[in-house]
Enzyme design. Structure first.
Site, PDB file in Angstrom:
ATOM      1  N   TRP A   1       0.796  -1.228   0.000  1.00 29.23           N
ATOM      2  CA  TRP A   1       0.000   0.000   0.000  1.00 29.23           C
ATOM      3  C   TRP A   1       0.829   1.278   0.000  1.00 29.23           C
ATOM      4  O   TRP A   1       0.303   2.364  -0.248  1.00 29.23           O
ATOM      5  CB  TRP A   1      -0.938   0.036   1.200  1.00 29.23           C
ATOM      6  N   ASN A   2       2.140   1.201   0.265  1.00 30.01           N
ATOM      7  CA  ASN A   2       2.893   2.429   0.483  1.00 30.01           C
ATOM      8  C   ASN A   2       3.284   3.163  -0.798  1.00 30.01           C
ATOM      9  O   ASN A   2       3.533   4.360  -0.778  1.00 30.01           O
ATOM     10  CB  ASN A   2       4.130   2.165   1.354  1.00 30.01           C
TER      11      ASN A   2
ATOM     12  N   LYS B   1      -3.002  -8.027  -7.819  1.00 33.90           N
ATOM     13  CA  LYS B   1      -3.845  -7.569  -6.713  1.00 33.90           C
ATOM     14  C   LYS B   1      -3.215  -6.337  -6.070  1.00 33.90           C
ATOM     15  O   LYS B   1      -2.174  -6.424  -5.419  1.00 33.90           O
ATOM     16  CB  LYS B   1      -3.996  -8.659  -5.651  1.00 33.90           C
ATOM     17  N   PRO B   2      -3.817  -5.142  -6.221  1.00 36.22           N
ATOM     18  CA  PRO B   2      -3.366  -3.991  -5.442  1.00 36.22           C
ATOM     19  C   PRO B   2      -3.731  -4.206  -3.973  1.00 36.22           C
ATOM     20  O   PRO B   2      -4.592  -5.041  -3.649  1.00 36.22           O
ATOM     21  CB  PRO B   2      -4.151  -2.817  -6.027  1.00 36.22           C
TER      22      PRO B   2
ATOM     23  N   GLY C   1       5.568  -6.593   0.260  1.00 39.98           N
ATOM     24  CA  GLY C   1       4.760  -6.460   1.469  1.00 39.98           C
ATOM     25  C   GLY C   1       5.558  -6.803   2.703  1.00 39.98           C
ATOM     26  O   GLY C   1       6.789  -6.739   2.719  1.00 39.98           O
TER      27      GLY C   1
ATOM     28  N   GLU D   1       9.754  -9.028  -2.025  1.00 39.46           N
ATOM     29  CA  GLU D   1      10.415  -7.811  -1.545  1.00 39.46           C
ATOM     30  C   GLU D   1       9.706  -7.431  -0.261  1.00 39.46           C
ATOM     31  O   GLU D   1       8.569  -6.957  -0.276  1.00 39.46           O
ATOM     32  CB  GLU D   1      10.320  -6.706  -2.594  1.00 39.46           C
ATOM     33  N   LEU D   2      10.377  -7.640   0.868  1.00 36.55           N
ATOM     34  CA  LEU D   2       9.709  -7.602   2.167  1.00 36.55           C
ATOM     35  C   LEU D   2      10.231  -6.451   3.038  1.00 36.55           C
ATOM     36  O   LEU D   2      10.555  -5.397   2.528  1.00 36.55           O
ATOM     37  CB  LEU D   2       9.864  -8.958   2.853  1.00 36.55           C
TER      38      LEU D   2
ATOM     39  N   CYS E   1      10.147   0.683   2.904  1.00 37.93           N
ATOM     40  CA  CYS E   1      10.977  -0.440   3.337  1.00 37.93           C
ATOM     41  C   CYS E   1      12.452  -0.079   3.420  1.00 37.93           C
ATOM     42  O   CYS E   1      13.225  -0.744   4.109  1.00 37.93           O
ATOM     43  CB  CYS E   1      10.778  -1.642   2.422  1.00 37.93           C
TER      44      CYS E   1
ATOM     45  N   GLU F   1      11.026  -3.767  12.643  1.00 37.90           N
ATOM     46  CA  GLU F   1      10.695  -2.685  11.717  1.00 37.90           C
ATOM     47  C   GLU F   1       9.599  -1.799  12.286  1.00 37.90           C
ATOM     48  O   GLU F   1       8.568  -2.283  12.754  1.00 37.90           O
ATOM     49  CB  GLU F   1      10.254  -3.268  10.373  1.00 37.90           C
TER      50      GLU F   1
END
Length: 482
Positions: A152-153, A176-177, A229, A251-252, A285, A386
Site C-alpha cells: 500500500w505504500n 492484486k493492489p 509487502g 520484496e519484504l 521499506c 521494523e
C-alpha cells in the site's frame, strides 16, 4: 479525484462486477472522507482472471519484442499525460504529500520506460556442443501467467514495477493492489485499456488477502509469484507457493542502518537522515530505521537533527508546503505508537513527538508527530523490529567496527546508508556490510536501472534493472543438431 468513484474488476480487457456483489469504501487517511469504492473480489474472480491471462498468453508470448515495447511506451505516455490526476489519486487514498506522489508517478513512468527499452535485451546464448556440428542454445522464455501482489505504500509505482517487466518479457499477469490503496492500480488499469493492450494480458483484481491474494498464489496456473509487502505475509506466500513449487520473488521488510562517521558532511547527512526517515511518514521499506553516529560528531549531529525534525511541516498532504502527511490508517498509527511506548518503557528517551497530533485538520486524519528517540540501545525492541513510521532512533557508536557489528546484527538485509569521505571505509563496507542495497553519501531512492534486493528476512530475488527483468523469464536448453 471525485468522491464515490466506483471501480469494478478489470478482467480480460473489460470491467466486470465482482461475484460478491460488494464494494469496499476507500477513505482518505488525512480527512476520513470516502474517495472511492473498489470491488470486493473473490476466488471466482481470480479464477476468471487467471483463465483470461492463460488464454491471452500464447499470442502475447509470440508478439515480437518491439511490439510489446510499443505497448509499454504507449502506457508510459498515458501515465505521463495523467501525472497530476494519478498523483492526486495516490495522495487521496494513501496520504503521502502531493509532491511525493508526483515523484512516485515519475518513478512509475521510469519503470515502464526501462521495461520498454529492454524488451529486446532478454538475450539467449549459443554454446559449442560436444558432437560434430552441434550447438547448445540457451533460450529465454516467459513463465506464463504471473501472479502479483502489491503493497500500500507506493500504490501506483509498485503496480507498474510488477506489470512492466512481466509483460515486457512476454508474460501475462493477474495483479492484486493492496486493499487499503487499490484506486491507483485501478486508474492504471483504465490506461491499460486506453493503450489498447490486448485483453487478458493485464488483469487487476481488488479485494482482501484471503479472498484474492491467497487464490492468486494457490492457483495452479500462476507460474511466478511476485509480492511486495510485510515479512510475515511473504513467509505465508512462500509456504503456499511451495505446493506447486512455484518460483517466488519477495520484496519484504527492512531495518536500514544509517551510519554517520566522524569525517562525514554533517549537513548532508542530517538532511538525508530526515528524508530517509520521515519521507512518506516513514512508510518505506528502505527507511532509515537505525541511525548510528560516531561519538566524535554525535552531539553536533543530534543538535542539527533536532532542528530539522522540529521544522517539519505536518499537515494536509495536498498542500505543497506539507513535508509529511498522515499514516495510511488508524491501525498503522496505533502500531507505531505502541512501538514508541515500548521503547520508552525499555529506557529510550523521548525527545520530540511520540503522540498522535490533535486539533484542527489532525482530528480528521491519522496524523502522528515526527518523533525522535535517543538513548536507544541495540537490545531494545525498536532497534530490532521494523517500525514503518515517522520515528527516528538515534544511537552513538565508538567507531566503524561497532557500527558494522550493530548494523549486521539484524535479521533484515535490504537497504543501508553510509556517510563518510574515507575511501578505505567505503571499500570495507562493500565487503562487510550485509545489505543488498547501500546508499553512500546520499538519501535513499532506488533507480529503475538498478537492482533493488535484500538478504535474510528482507526477501528473495529482487526488482528493477536487467537483473529484475530477467526474473520474469525462464531458460530452455536446446541441443541442436541437423
Amino acid at each position: 479525484m471525485p468522491s464515490q468513484t466506483r471501480y469494478d474488476l478489470f478482467i480480460d480487457g473489460a470491467w466486470r462486477k465482482p461475484t460478491s456483489g460488494k464494494w469496499t469504501e476507500i477513505r482518505n487517511p488525512a480527512t476520513g472522507d470516502v474517495v472511492g469504492e473498489a470491488a470486493k473480489g473473490q476466488e471466482q474472480d481470480v479464477n476468471a482472471a487467471v483463465e483470461a491471462a492463460s488464454k491471452a498468453f500464447p499470442a502475447w508470448r509470440d508478439t515480437p519484442a518491439s511490439k510489446r515495447a510499443d505497448a509499454l511506451y504507449k502506457l508510459r505516455d498515458l501515465v505521463a499525460r495523467d501525472k497530476e490526476t494519478l498523483a492526486r489519486t495516490i495522495t487521496s487514498e494513501m496520504g503521502k504529500p502531493l509532491k511525493e506522489a508526483q515523484g512516485e508517478v515519475d518513478f512509475a513512468i521510469s519503470l515502464l520506460r526501462f521495461a520498454a527499452e529492454n524488451t529486446r535485451r532478454l538475450q539467449g546464448e549459443i554454446i559449442p556442443g560436444e558432437r560434430p556440428g552441434e550447438k547448445i542454445l540457451i533460450d529465454r522464455i516467459p513463465h506464463g501467467v504471473v501472479g502479483a501482489i502489491a503493497a500500500w505504500n507506493f500504490p501506483l509505482a509498485l503496480c507498474a514495477r510488477k506489470i512492466a517487466p512481466a509483460v515486457a518479457a512476454g508474460n501475462t499477469i493477474v495483479l492484486k493492489p493492496h486493499e487499503l490503496t487499490p484506486l491507483s492500480g485501478l486508474a492504471l488499469a483504465k490506461l491499460v485499456e486506453e493503450a489498447g493492450i490486448p485483453a487478458g494480458v493485464i488483469n487487476i483484481v481488488t479485494g482482501d488477502g484471503p479472498e484474492v491474494g491467497v487464490p492468486i498464489v494457490a492457483h495452479p496456473d500462476t507460474k511466478l509469484i511476485t509480492m511486495t509487502g510485510s515479512t510475515p505475509a511473504g513467509k505465508k506466500i512462500m509456504a503456499a507457493a511451495a505446493e506447486h513449487l512455484k518460483e517466488v520473488r519477495l520484496e519484504l521488510g527492512g531495518k536500514a542502518p544509517f551510519i554517520v562517521m566522524d569525517d562525514a558532511d554533517l549537513d548532508k547527512a542530517v538532511e538525508a537522515a530526515v528524508m530517509a526517515r520521515f519521507g512518506n511518514a516513514g512508510q518505506v521499506c528502505t527507511s532509515n530505521e537505525r541511525t548510528y553516529v560516531h561519538e566524535a560528531v554525535y552531539d553536533r549531529f543530534a543538535e542539527k537533527l533536532r532542528e530539522k525534525i522540529k521544522a517539519l511541516n505536518v499537515g494536509d498532504p495536498m498542500d505543497p508546503k506539507t513535508d509529511m502527511g498522515p499514516k495510511v490508517s488508524e491501525d498503522e498509527l496505533k502500531k507505531v505508537h505502541e512501538i514508541v511506548e515500548k521503547a520508552v518503557s525499555q529506557g529510550a528517551k523521548l525527545e520530540i513527538g511520540g503522540q498522535r497530533l490533535k486539533g484542527g485538520i489532525y482530528d480528521k486524519g491519522s496524523f502522528y508527530a515526527p518523533t525522535l528517540l535517543t538513548g536507544v540501545t541495540h537490545e531494545m525492541d525498536i532497534a530490532r523490529n521494523e517500525v514503518f513510521g515517522p520515528v527516528l532512533s538515534l544511537m552513538k557508536v565508538r567507531d566503524f567496527d561497532e557500527a558494522l557489528k550493530r548494523a549486521n546484527d539484524c535479521r533484515y538485509g535490504l537497504s543501508a546508508y553510509l556517510f563518510t569521505k574515507d575511501l578505505a571505509t567505503i571499500l570495507r563496507m562493500t565487503r562487510e556490510l550485509n545489505f543488498g542495497e547501500v546508499y553512500v553519501n546520499r538519501e535513499g531512492g532506488e533507480e529503475p536501472q538498478g537492482f533493488h534486493h535484500g538478504y535474510g528476512e528482507s526477501g528473495l530475488g529482487g526488482e528493477d534493472g536487467q537483473h529484475g527483468l530477467e526474473a520474469y523469464v525462464d531458460t530452455k536448453t536446446i541441443y541442436l543438431n541437423a
